[in-house]
Design a protein around this motif. Structure first.
Motif, mmCIF file in Angstrom:
data_model
loop_
_atom_site.group_PDB
_atom_site.id
_atom_site.type_symbol
_atom_site.label_atom_id
_atom_site.label_comp_id
_atom_site.label_asym_id
_atom_site.label_seq_id
_atom_site.Cartn_x
_atom_site.Cartn_y
_atom_site.Cartn_z
ATOM 1 N N VAL A 43 0.838 -1.204 0.000
ATOM 2 C CA VAL A 43 0.000 0.000 0.000
ATOM 3 C C VAL A 43 0.874 1.257 0.000
ATOM 4 C CG1 VAL A 43 -1.593 1.376 1.396
ATOM 5 C CG2 VAL A 43 -2.027 -1.068 1.036
ATOM 6 N N ALA A 44 1.908 1.257 0.836
ATOM 7 C CA ALA A 44 2.819 2.405 0.888
ATOM 8 C C ALA A 44 3.509 2.620 -0.446
ATOM 9 C CB ALA A 44 3.847 2.201 2.000
ATOM 10 N N GLU A 47 1.007 4.191 -2.886
ATOM 11 C CA GLU A 47 0.681 5.576 -2.525
ATOM 12 C C GLU A 47 1.779 6.574 -2.908
ATOM 13 O OE1 GLU A 47 -0.400 5.472 1.600
ATOM 14 O OE2 GLU A 47 -2.503 5.019 1.127
ATOM 15 N N GLN A 48 2.927 6.092 -3.339
ATOM 16 C CA GLN A 48 3.972 6.996 -3.829
ATOM 17 C C GLN A 48 3.580 7.638 -5.164
ATOM 18 O OE1 GLN A 48 8.228 5.479 -3.470
ATOM 19 N NE2 GLN A 48 7.083 3.572 -3.248
ATOM 20 N N THR A 50 0.783 9.001 -8.272
ATOM 21 C CA THR A 50 -0.441 9.778 -8.440
ATOM 22 C C THR A 50 -1.612 8.847 -8.789
ATOM 23 O OG1 THR A 50 -0.123 10.115 -10.820
ATOM 24 C CG2 THR A 50 0.931 11.709 -9.317
ATOM 25 N N ASP A 51 -2.818 9.382 -8.678
ATOM 26 C CA ASP A 51 -4.005 8.598 -9.028
ATOM 27 C C ASP A 51 -3.944 8.132 -10.482
ATOM 28 O OD1 ASP A 51 -4.911 9.034 -6.487
ATOM 29 O OD2 ASP A 51 -6.440 10.506 -7.039
ATOM 30 N N GLN A 54 -1.519 5.289 -10.706
ATOM 31 C CA GLN A 54 -2.099 4.100 -10.078
ATOM 32 C C GLN A 54 -3.100 3.406 -10.999
ATOM 33 O OE1 GLN A 54 -3.794 5.110 -6.274
ATOM 34 N NE2 GLN A 54 -1.882 5.967 -5.496
ATOM 35 N N ASP A 68 -9.873 -0.461 -2.251
ATOM 36 C CA ASP A 68 -9.617 0.880 -1.722
ATOM 37 C C ASP A 68 -8.894 1.794 -2.698
ATOM 38 O OD1 ASP A 68 -10.662 0.348 0.963
ATOM 39 O OD2 ASP A 68 -8.910 -0.953 1.183
ATOM 40 N N TYR A 69 -8.320 1.225 -3.745
ATOM 41 C CA TYR A 69 -7.553 2.010 -4.708
ATOM 42 C C TYR A 69 -7.998 1.671 -6.125
ATOM 43 C CZ TYR A 69 -4.513 3.075 -0.762
ATOM 44 O OH TYR A 69 -4.037 3.498 0.445
#
Length: 209
Positions: A43-44, A47-48, A50-51, A54, A68-69
């Motif tokens: 997850v970390a 999260e580095q 951008t949307d 991702q 969640d993503y």
């Protein structure tokens, strides 16, 4: 032609900057394969980015993260395929939350496994197709693949030993795409090699998907 990059198993220097460059410059699919990561570490890692970056990621593990993503999809290993109901449930819950279909892919090391899984996935990565600099040899001859792939159009992606020169070979054998793994991460300048690969696609007149 499908163009896929698989993340390094470890975490080399400048990995984030390299991957971000790829995702901002034409790469449609990044397979996030981190076999030693815990769920929190994965997850970390995600999260580095951008949307938008991702949205091009396909997860090889901890598929529930897609609840969640908004990632691109999930990749099923042989182990995952042995749990078809769990994989189906994960996919169904994710698609209900996202309100759209997600990408589903898998890998095969044999032509029989490829044939068995062909209809169930958006694409299947067949490996190893090319001989790499470390001496890992291809498992299939080019004439055999040219013959076999006629029966499996638009879904089979070449993986294993890929480099810039492999793109034309993969096209001529009938592959729908090509995946790169160690080629970039073993190179002292992966960004320069990535740009060279992009140029090769353009030189060959291949539309990247």
């Amino acid at each position: 032609m499908k163009f896929i990059v698989i993340t390094p198993s470890e975490s080399p220097a400048n990995e984030h900057a390299t991957i971000s460059h790829m995702l901002k410059n034409g790469l449609p699919s990044l397979h996030v394969r981190k076999p030693t990561f815990t769920k929190d570490q994965l997850v970390a890692y995600i999260e580095q980015f951008t949307d938008e970056e991702q949205s091009k990621m396909v997860l090889h593990s901890y598929h529930q993260i897609l609840l969640d993503y908004d990632l691109k999809g999930l990749h099923l290993s042989k182990r995952h395929r042995k749990l078809p109901f769990k994989s189906w449930l994960n996919k169904t819950l994710i698609e209900l939350r996202m309100g759209k279909k997600i990408s589903m892919s898998t890998s095969s090391k044999s032509l029989s496994s490829m044939a068995d899984n062909y209809k169930e996935f958006e694409y299947v990565m067949l490996t190893p197709v090319f001989t790499d600099p470390k001496g890992h040899r291809a498992s299939f001859s080019a004439p055999l693949l040219q013959q076999v792939l006629r029966s499996f159009p638009d879904k089979i992606v070449a993986r294993g030993g890929s480099n810039a020169e492999s793109i034309e070979k993969a096209r001529d054998m009938g592959f729908a795409g090509i995946a790169f793994h160690n080629f970039f991460w073993d190179h002292e300048n992966p960004i320069a090699e990535y740009d060279r690969v992009l140029d090769k696609f353009n030189q060959l007149g291949l539309r990247i998907s």
